[in-house]
Design a protein around this motif. Sequence first.
Motif, PDB file in Angstrom:
ATOM      1  N   ALA A 247      -0.337 -17.441  -7.667  1.00  0.00           N
ATOM      2  CA  ALA A 247      -0.005 -18.665  -8.233  1.00  0.00           C
ATOM      3  C   ALA A 247      -1.438 -19.355  -8.544  1.00  0.00           C
ATOM      4  N   VAL A 248      -2.458 -18.909  -7.651  1.00  0.00           N
ATOM      5  CA  VAL A 248      -3.964 -19.597  -7.476  1.00  0.00           C
ATOM      6  C   VAL A 248      -4.454 -18.947  -9.140  1.00  0.00           C
TER       7      VAL A 248
ATOM      8  N   LEU B 261       3.943 -12.707   0.714  1.00  0.00           N
ATOM      9  CA  LEU B 261       3.733 -14.259   0.654  1.00  0.00           C
ATOM     10  C   LEU B 261       2.221 -14.471   0.107  1.00  0.00           C
ATOM     11  N   LEU B 262       1.372 -13.725   0.655  1.00  0.00           N
ATOM     12  CA  LEU B 262      -0.197 -13.713   0.369  1.00  0.00           C
ATOM     13  C   LEU B 262      -0.243 -13.289  -1.236  1.00  0.00           C
ATOM     14  N   THR B 263       0.481 -12.240  -1.698  1.00  0.00           N
ATOM     15  CA  THR B 263       0.203 -11.998  -2.925  1.00  0.00           C
ATOM     16  C   THR B 263       0.961 -12.932  -4.025  1.00  0.00           C
ATOM     17  N   LEU B 264       1.968 -13.666  -3.771  1.00  0.00           N
ATOM     18  CA  LEU B 264       2.630 -14.751  -4.581  1.00  0.00           C
ATOM     19  C   LEU B 264       1.626 -15.954  -4.314  1.00  0.00           C
ATOM     20  N   MET B 265       0.852 -16.125  -3.332  1.00  0.00           N
ATOM     21  CA  MET B 265       0.057 -17.330  -3.296  1.00  0.00           C
ATOM     22  C   MET B 265      -1.121 -17.091  -4.327  1.00  0.00           C
ATOM     23  N   LEU B 266      -1.680 -15.877  -4.199  1.00  0.00           N
ATOM     24  CA  LEU B 266      -2.894 -15.515  -4.939  1.00  0.00           C
ATOM     25  C   LEU B 266      -2.481 -15.394  -6.382  1.00  0.00           C
TER      26      LEU B 266
END
Length: 96
Positions: free
Chosen positions: A21-22, A14-19
Amino acid sequence: MVPEVMAAMLFMVLLTLMLAAVVVATAWSALQDADAAGESTGEPAPVPVPAAPESLEGVLARQLLAGEITGPQYRRAVQRLAERDADRHPLALPED
């Protein structure tokens, strides 16, 4: 698998996907800003056309910069302009 390990892996994904996306959102915004400002990302910017020279010296300087005449040709032309100007408007020296 151990529930703690699965939770940690889920958190990392989830952290990788959020990064990601940013990063994508930032890049997209920068591309839109560049397009809005008239900057193209792959094409060179148009070269501004300089104003027409107002004097013969300006014409000679433009020809020199454009490579139409050489340095010695430019200097000789400017020398002839100075000689012509001296003939037309001689320098009046003050009386002692």
